[in-house]
Structures are given as C-alpha cells and as structure tokens.
Design an enzyme around this catalytic site. Structure first.
Site, mmCIF file in Angstrom:
data_model
loop_
_atom_site.group_PDB
_atom_site.id
_atom_site.type_symbol
_atom_site.label_atom_id
_atom_site.label_comp_id
_atom_site.label_asym_id
_atom_site.label_seq_id
_atom_site.Cartn_x
_atom_site.Cartn_y
_atom_site.Cartn_z
ATOM 1 N N VAL A 77 37.099 47.680 39.416
ATOM 2 C CA VAL A 77 35.928 47.122 38.746
ATOM 3 C C VAL A 77 36.359 46.687 37.353
ATOM 4 C CG1 VAL A 77 33.557 47.526 37.989
ATOM 5 C CG2 VAL A 77 34.448 48.710 40.018
ATOM 6 N N CYS A 78 36.016 45.464 36.990
ATOM 7 C CA CYS A 78 36.317 44.955 35.654
ATOM 8 C C CYS A 78 37.824 45.072 35.363
ATOM 9 C CB CYS A 78 35.465 45.693 34.626
ATOM 10 S SG CYS A 78 35.342 44.898 33.005
ATOM 11 N N THR A 79 38.198 45.649 34.233
ATOM 12 C CA THR A 79 39.615 45.718 33.866
ATOM 13 C C THR A 79 40.364 46.836 34.578
ATOM 14 O OG1 THR A 79 39.026 47.015 31.909
ATOM 15 C CG2 THR A 79 39.309 44.634 31.613
ATOM 16 N N THR A 123 39.254 39.740 37.396
ATOM 17 C CA THR A 123 38.841 40.786 36.469
ATOM 18 C C THR A 123 37.808 40.163 35.535
ATOM 19 O OG1 THR A 123 39.610 42.477 34.910
ATOM 20 C CG2 THR A 123 40.682 40.321 34.775
#
Length: 319
Positions: free
Chosen positions: A104-106, A124
């Site tokens: 998730v995300c970074t 990302t």
C-alpha cells in the site's frame, strides 16, 4: 473454504490508514463470512510501533516468529524513507513464500528494496513514482493506476487506494456480493477499477493563479462538448492564442490541448460507467463528435475501445 491468514507488517512511522483501511476490509469480510480470514499484525521484534500520525499500534507477534502468510500486506509511510535493513532482509527471505504479496502506498519501496518487484510492473503514491523508478530501474513503475496486479504481486497507490485493492482481493476470494456488502458498510465505492487514474484531470493539473485562466479551466470541465480550441479558449480568457497557450501551460503544468483531452476522456469514462447512454450520444456529449474519434482516444489512452471499457468497468448494479 480454507481460512486465509492476512499478515500486516508494522514498523515505526508507518501510515496508519495504510494499515487500518485494508485491515477493516478483510475484517469486514471475516465478519460477513466467518472462517475466511485470520488477520494478524507483526513488527520485526514484536514491539509496539508509533505511526507517522502519532498513534501507537501494538502488534500481535514478531515477524521473526513466523513465515509469510497467505496474503502479506506491506503498508507505506514515512518509515519507508530510511527502511530498517532487518525488515528488508525479512521481506527478502519470506516475501516470495506468500501466495499474495501486497503493498500500500510507499510500501512498494520496501518490496523493491527487497528485490521483490524486479521485472514486475508496479505503482506507488504518485509523488514517489519517479524516485522508485530511479532507485530501482528493474521495476516497471506505472504512475497512473490506483493499483496494479502483476502475477501474485499487487501494489497500490496512495492511502485510500489500499482499500480499493483490498476490496478487489476480497471480491476475488469471496465474490462480488461480499465485497459490495463490505463497501456499503464502509461507505466507499466498490467500482473503482485498478486502472482508474490516481487523480482526476483537474487534480493532475495545477490550478491557475490568474482568475481568467481558472475560469477557463472550470469552463472546460463544465462544457467538454463545446469548441475548446486554443483560439476559442483564448477569446474566453481575453488573451491572444499564443499568450493564452503559453500562460496556461506555465500555470497549470500542461498544454491546453492536453488538459482538454484528459477532461473529455474522464467525462466519457464517467458516462460509460454511470449511464446507459449509447456510445454515439456519449461521444457527442464528451466533445469527440463521432464514436470513431472517441474510440481512437480510448484505445490510445486506455488500450480498450469504449464498448470494452464499459463491459469491464461498469458496475454490475448499473447494468
């Protein structure tokens, strides 16, 4: 149906929503259909972690005590900027054994550092896509989608896109009805497909500083079917075409033509997803004029003709 263990990796300065958003989706699925998911959280040494927002999360266990689960979820956050080498080593050793590897995300930064994204397509948070591509040239970074599936590896964009990806995984495991029930309970949309843009055309472009240019941006959004040539827009802004084009790009970060193309495509996509209007009607309402012109724009931008896009991404409840 065998119970699937979903393991969330915790670390200091993790983004709390990257954890709790997807976790609530899987928890909702377990409540809806008991015995489907066993949700666990773990930090490297089993100690509590402090999120980037100041919350303290107490994990169920230490990562070192177990092998990877069925679904291994790696969240993002400020703690990925200088990742713990021990955590990266653990991911490198145990990530490949997970049946599904999710970021998730970074969190994608951690997977890339562990070599788990080499040769794969991934995404990302849009603000970190360029850095991820520079630091890990073996990863094919796509900055546009809200999530990307490449084999058993799934990566998602910023924060709430983790919820979208988790809903997609639950739909894959338990079916659309269960995923839709969870989405309704969480008051979120189930419909967002993975290749939906991370942000709208209006958000992708900067808001112009000068009022006449802001008014033009708003006019384009509200009237995609109108004459949106540089000459017509320049007249609306009371500028010469050359001055308008130069000022618009300087203040918004994209040319007028590119901005118009994105607005029209976004408008057409919404109509295909949300209405039963025919392709010819939608092409006129979106400013393409003809179905063939809209088809060319869709194939170029999305790799799918309008009819195929509607078939794939229109919610079943709207059909």
């Amino acid at each position: 149906m065998a119970q699937r263990t979903v393991l969330f990796v915790l670390f200091d300065a993790v983004q709390s929503l990257d954890v709790t958003g997807p976790l609530e989706v899987f928890a909702g699925a377990e409540q809806h259909t008991p015995g489907t998911y066993r949700i666990r959280t773990a930090s490297l040494d089993g100690a509590a972690v402090r999120t980037s927002g100041g919350l303290t999360l107490v994990p169920d266990e230490a990562l070192g005590d177990r092998l990877a689960a069925h679904t291994l979820v790696v969240p993002g956050g400020q703690g990925t900027r200088s990742p713990d080498s021990g955590l990266v080593d653990w991911l490198r050793a145990h990530g490949p054994s997970a049946e599904r590897l999710v970021s998730v995300c970074t969190g994608a930064v951690l997977l890339a550092a562990a070599g788990l994204l080499d040769g794969r397509r991934a995404t990302t948070h849009w603000a970190y896509c360029d850095k991820l591509a520079r630091d890990h040239p073996g990863v094919e970074v796509d900055p546009d989608p809200i999530y990307v599936r490449d084999g058993h590896v799934a990566t998602s964009a910023g924060v709430t896109s983790g919820i979208d990806l988790a809903l997609a995984l639950v739909e894959e495991d338990l079916g659309r009805d269960v995923a839709l029930a969870i989405a309704r309970h969480l008051v979120v949309f189930l419909r967002r497909p993975g290749n939906q843009a991370q942000f709208s055309a209006q958000l992708a472009a900067q808001t112009a500083q000068r009022a006449p240019l802001r008014d033009v941006q708003r006019w384009i959004t509200e009237h995609p079917e109108a004459d949106l040539s540089v000459e017509a827009l320049a007249t609306r802004a009371s500028l010469s075409p050359r001055h308008f084009a130069r000022a618009f790009q300087s203040e918004t970060g994209m040319t007028p033509g590119r901005y118009v193309d994105r607005i029209r495509l976004e408008h057409a996509r919404r109509l295909l997803e949300d209405t039963t209007d025919g392709v010819e009607e939608i092409s006129r309402a979106s400013g393409y004029g003809t179905p063939e012109a809209m088809r060319r724009a869709f194939v170029k931008a999305l790799g799918a003709a309008p009819a195929e896009y509607r078939r794939r991404f229109r919610p079943a409840t709207a059909r």
